[in-house]
Write a protein that holds these residues in place. Sequence first.
Motif, PDB file in Angstrom:
ATOM      1  N   MET A   1      44.449  46.335  47.695  1.00  0.00           N
ATOM      2  CA  MET A   1      43.912  45.191  46.948  1.00  0.00           C
ATOM      3  C   MET A   1      44.573  45.117  45.581  1.00  0.00           C
ATOM      4  O   MET A   1      44.821  46.141  44.939  1.00  0.00           O
ATOM      5  N   ASP A   2      44.849  43.907  45.135  1.00  0.00           N
ATOM      6  CA  ASP A   2      45.447  43.683  43.825  1.00  0.00           C
ATOM      7  C   ASP A   2      44.558  44.299  42.749  1.00  0.00           C
ATOM      8  O   ASP A   2      43.346  44.074  42.714  1.00  0.00           O
ATOM      9  N   LYS A   3      45.161  45.102  41.855  1.00  0.00           N
ATOM     10  CA  LYS A   3      44.388  45.770  40.800  1.00  0.00           C
ATOM     11  C   LYS A   3      43.747  44.775  39.835  1.00  0.00           C
ATOM     12  O   LYS A   3      42.824  45.117  39.088  1.00  0.00           O
ATOM     13  N   ASN A   4      44.279  43.536  39.825  1.00  0.00           N
ATOM     14  CA  ASN A   4      43.742  42.515  38.934  1.00  0.00           C
ATOM     15  C   ASN A   4      42.680  41.633  39.596  1.00  0.00           C
ATOM     16  O   ASN A   4      42.235  40.642  39.008  1.00  0.00           O
ATOM     17  N   PHE A   5      42.303  42.004  40.832  1.00  0.00           N
ATOM     18  CA  PHE A   5      41.390  41.151  41.592  1.00  0.00           C
ATOM     19  C   PHE A   5      40.086  40.897  40.840  1.00  0.00           C
ATOM     20  O   PHE A   5      39.602  39.761  40.758  1.00  0.00           O
ATOM     21  N   SER A   6      39.500  41.949  40.251  1.00  0.00           N
ATOM     22  CA  SER A   6      38.223  41.812  39.555  1.00  0.00           C
ATOM     23  C   SER A   6      38.344  40.848  38.378  1.00  0.00           C
ATOM     24  O   SER A   6      37.467  40.000  38.161  1.00  0.00           O
ATOM     25  N   ARG A   7      39.449  40.963  37.633  1.00  0.00           N
ATOM     26  CA  ARG A   7      39.648  40.075  36.484  1.00  0.00           C
ATOM     27  C   ARG A   7      39.854  38.630  36.931  1.00  0.00           C
ATOM     28  O   ARG A   7      39.322  37.691  36.321  1.00  0.00           O
ATOM     29  N   LEU A   8      40.624  38.438  37.991  1.00  0.00           N
ATOM     30  CA  LEU A   8      40.882  37.085  38.491  1.00  0.00           C
ATOM     31  C   LEU A   8      39.595  36.430  38.978  1.00  0.00           C
ATOM     32  O   LEU A   8      39.353  35.241  38.752  1.00  0.00           O
ATOM     33  N   LEU A   9      38.765  37.220  39.649  1.00  0.00           N
ATOM     34  CA  LEU A   9      37.485  36.690  40.133  1.00  0.00           C
ATOM     35  C   LEU A   9      36.592  36.302  38.951  1.00  0.00           C
ATOM     36  O   LEU A   9      35.935  35.255  38.972  1.00  0.00           O
ATOM     37  N   ALA A  10      36.590  37.140  37.904  1.00  0.00           N
ATOM     38  CA  ALA A  10      35.799  36.835  36.713  1.00  0.00           C
ATOM     39  C   ALA A  10      36.309  35.572  36.022  1.00  0.00           C
ATOM     40  O   ALA A  10      35.523  34.772  35.507  1.00  0.00           O
ATOM     41  N   THR A  11      37.642  35.395  36.021  1.00  0.00           N
ATOM     42  CA  THR A  11      38.230  34.207  35.398  1.00  0.00           C
ATOM     43  C   THR A  11      37.757  32.942  36.107  1.00  0.00           C
ATOM     44  O   THR A  11      37.374  31.951  35.467  1.00  0.00           O
ATOM     45  N   LEU A  12      37.756  32.969  37.429  1.00  0.00           N
ATOM     46  CA  LEU A  12      37.250  31.818  38.188  1.00  0.00           C
ATOM     47  C   LEU A  12      35.789  31.540  37.854  1.00  0.00           C
ATOM     48  O   LEU A  12      35.366  30.394  37.716  1.00  0.00           O
TER      49      LEU A  12
END
Length: 325
Positions: free
Chosen positions: A1-12
């Motif tokens: 899984m992309d390490k930035n997944f959590s941040r990207l989800l929060a951005t959305l």
Amino acid sequence: MDKNFSRLLATLGLLPQHPVKLTAAQIQARLQAMGHPVDVRTVQRDLNEFCQHYPDISRQQGRPLQWGWRAGARVLLLPQMDLPQALAFDLFRREFAQILPDEVLAQLKPWLQEAERKLAQMPGAHASQWAQKIAIRHDGPPLLPAKPLPATLSQVSRALFEGLQIQARYRAAQKPEPKLYVLNPLGLVRQGRVSYLVVTYAGHHDPRLLALHRLDKVQVLDSAVNVPSGFDLQTYLEHDRLHFGSGQKVQLVLHLTKGAAEHLQDTPLSTDQTIESLPDQVGWVVVKATVSESPRLVWWILGFGKRAKVQAPARLVQEVAQLRG
């Protein structure tokens, strides 16, 4: 899984509903507060990437650029809304949509639309028809609701939302002509089929109840609302002001037939209510409770007819007797 997944989800999740927009710097500050160390350029890159994959995301040109969801965009929910949640939103819409400020309804619209889609898409006739099997009914005869003018409700809601005074015409009950007033709106209350606005008149401090459907020509003023010192809407209602009486507490002593008193076992008149059998009157009980003195209490007692006999207080005994003739 992309390490930035959590941040990207929060951005959305931080993208606001239409018509609100946020800059990349504002989103970056909120991400950092959530524990995502990221710079503004990275946020801008993420947002531009989102725009390519999510057509419902809007990028507003200007300096600086601003992002948000487009009008009518489908709300993005993780996990997805389930059937009980969809039903709850649908019931909420049916009961409260008429009294919520337009600004609040606009923010809730994506969730209400998602609930409607969920109920329509559920497999099988039984699931999709759940909403048709739930109804809300109020006490009393099946009266049609009083309908305030749409412009009245919109302006009153705005004034409550922004904490501003209003100028409006109000026609009191049994008065042929309305009068113009400057009012301090303090709260909106739904009682049965009628909505009431709790206000103070400009220059006065005593809260009053105005039937919303008797208001018209409402204009929101630039002046801030004057709230009486210590006023609290819930406390005001707890004193039974909505029943149009004095709100004075009295000790009610009422003889009822057992059949008439049965519902008071499930829905008592007060926390100190007691019900005891009358040994000298077969089939009758005595109900004792601390209640608020009001016309609504009188109407409730009269509704029992000969199955109710008021014993105390004395003025209530007299009032009921006079009305019964």
